[in-house]
Design a protein around this motif. Structure first.
Motif, PDB file in Angstrom:
ATOM      1  N   UNK A   1      -9.907  -0.865 -19.222  1.00  0.00           N
ATOM      2  CA  UNK A   1     -10.332  -0.978 -20.610  1.00  0.00           C
ATOM      3  C   UNK A   1     -11.699  -0.299 -20.734  1.00  0.00           C
ATOM      4  N   UNK A   2     -11.994   0.313 -21.895  1.00  0.00           N
ATOM      5  CA  UNK A   2     -13.301   0.943 -22.082  1.00  0.00           C
ATOM      6  C   UNK A   2     -14.432  -0.075 -22.025  1.00  0.00           C
TER       7      UNK A   2
ATOM      8  N   UNK B   1      -8.676 -12.059 -27.726  1.00  0.00           N
ATOM      9  CA  UNK B   1      -7.496 -12.645 -27.087  1.00  0.00           C
ATOM     10  C   UNK B   1      -6.716 -11.574 -26.333  1.00  0.00           C
ATOM     11  N   UNK B   2      -6.575 -10.404 -26.938  1.00  0.00           N
ATOM     12  CA  UNK B   2      -5.843  -9.315 -26.264  1.00  0.00           C
ATOM     13  C   UNK B   2      -6.574  -8.868 -25.001  1.00  0.00           C
ATOM     14  N   UNK B   3      -7.902  -8.875 -25.027  1.00  0.00           N
ATOM     15  CA  UNK B   3      -8.660  -8.502 -23.830  1.00  0.00           C
ATOM     16  C   UNK B   3      -8.418  -9.503 -22.703  1.00  0.00           C
TER      17      UNK B   3
ATOM     18  N   UNK C   1      -9.915  -3.211 -28.035  1.00  0.00           N
ATOM     19  CA  UNK C   1      -9.801  -3.987 -26.796  1.00  0.00           C
ATOM     20  C   UNK C   1     -10.711  -3.345 -25.766  1.00  0.00           C
ATOM     21  N   UNK C   2     -11.960  -3.771 -25.778  1.00  0.00           N
ATOM     22  CA  UNK C   2     -13.003  -3.204 -24.918  1.00  0.00           C
ATOM     23  C   UNK C   2     -13.895  -4.339 -24.443  1.00  0.00           C
TER      24      UNK C   2
ATOM     25  N   UNK D   1     -13.353  -0.097 -17.050  1.00  0.00           N
ATOM     26  CA  UNK D   1     -13.369  -1.098 -15.990  1.00  0.00           C
ATOM     27  C   UNK D   1     -12.018  -1.792 -15.959  1.00  0.00           C
ATOM     28  N   UNK D   2     -11.631  -2.293 -14.790  1.00  0.00           N
ATOM     29  CA  UNK D   2     -10.381  -3.036 -14.680  1.00  0.00           C
ATOM     30  C   UNK D   2     -10.446  -4.295 -15.539  1.00  0.00           C
ATOM     31  N   UNK D   3      -9.415  -4.532 -16.319  1.00  0.00           N
ATOM     32  CA  UNK D   3      -9.415  -5.667 -17.243  1.00  0.00           C
ATOM     33  C   UNK D   3      -9.619  -6.991 -16.517  1.00  0.00           C
TER      34      UNK D   3
END
Length: 318
Positions: A192-193, A170-172, A201-202, A230-232
């Motif tokens: 985000x990784x 959900x946070x991602x 959160x990856x 990478x951009x979320x």
């Protein structure tokens, strides 16, 4: 346009890396960065890495083996990644990557010594999924290889999410929405990784994710050039992208390398896509998502070289 030549041996390769030239070519007014390995048989295999994986860690190992067998290779970075142009950086957009594939295939046909009728596409993971619409849109391709492809769909997403905690997922997605909204106002991407542990959160937390660096960058030689983030906002499109649906429109010879313990790309979905592609061949190997770079490397290379030998050798020899 050739800028430099690299002949440094790759420690993970069984033989010294063949000579290759750094080249750049246009895409939507921007320049894509690529390595061109000249071949000796008139063929050219166009290669690209997985989701936000740049050309060196993604393709060096396989490109060297294919080139040593006589095939030309063009391994490129998508726009916004690696050595290619494009801002903001680290944003992955499906439509842009598919357009970059088209540009790379067209450029390959102009390379010295390349027969335009003997061009193949090679991708792994997310780019292995791209191979389906790319091949479907280019019926004159001589061949295509999808290595541990992510073909998309609910089953694939559900399988990968088994290894992530609901709160982190959900946070991602929330961060992806915030990043997309920020992009509308010109804000820098929220990164985000690519990989991590369940609860982080990856992008990916499957057991395969732990093998990423061991498979793609075992000695850390790409650490400075490959930003493993990478951009979320990039994750939002993934939920609805289903490249495997293009399988039934693929008319060129297609090889799928599927690893039975792959926890990142869900083998049953890839095999189902292959069944929809006329004349597709499936080679099943033991191991996880990165097994073709690790324990199953020799089997993967042998299968790919056999496939390319059958479909890329000069027509007069067939």
């Amino acid at each position: 346009m050739t800028h430099s030549t690299d002949t440094t041996p790759h420690p993970a390769s069984p033989a010294p890396r063949p000579s290759r030239q750094a080249v750049r070519f246009g895409a939507a007014g921007q320049q894509l960065a690529a390595w061109h390995y000249p071949g000796v048989d008139g063929s050219c295999v166009v290669m690209a890495g997985g989701f936000a994986v740049t050309k060196e860690p993604a393709t060096d190992l396989f490109a060297a083996r294919l080139n040593a067998a006589g095939h030309g290779v063009l391994a490129f970075d998508y726009r916004r990644l690696g050595g290619s142009d494009g801002t903001p950086r680290q944003i992955v957009r499906v439509r842009e990557q598919l357009a970059d594939w088209q540009t790379a295939l067209e450029h390959a046909a102009t390379l010295p010594g390349v027969d335009p009728a003997r061009i193949a596409a090679w991708g792994f993971s997310a780019s292995g999924g791209h191979v389906f619409p790319v091949a479907a849109g280019n019926p004159r391709l001589a061949a295509a290889i999808a290595q541990t492809p992510n073909v998309g769909g609910f089953a694939v997403g559900r399988a990968a999410m088994r290894y992530q905690k609901p709160g982190a997922a959900v946070r991602l997605m929330t961060r992806g929405i915030r990043d997309a909204i920020g992009g509308l106002f010109g804000r820098a991407p929220l990164l985000v990784p690519l990989v991590g542990e369940p609860g982080d959160v990856v992008l990916l937390t499957t057991p395969d994710a732990a093998d990423t660096n061991r498979a793609l960058d075992p000695d850390g030689r790409h650490a400075e050039d490959w930003l493993q983030k990478v951009a979320a906002r990039s994750v939002l499109r993934l939920a609805t992208y289903r490249p495997g649906r293009a399988a039934r429109r693929v008319r060129c010879p297609l090889l799928l390398i599927v690893c039975d313990e792959d926890k990142s790309a869900y083998p049953p979905a890839a095999i189902a896509a292959a069944r929809r592609a006329p004349g597709a061949e499936v080679v099943r190997l033991p191991g996880g998502h990165y097994a073709p770079f690790l324990a199953s490397h020799e089997q993967a290379v042998a299968a790919e070289l056999d496939f390319l030998d059958r479909h890329l050798r000069p027509f007069r020899e067939r």
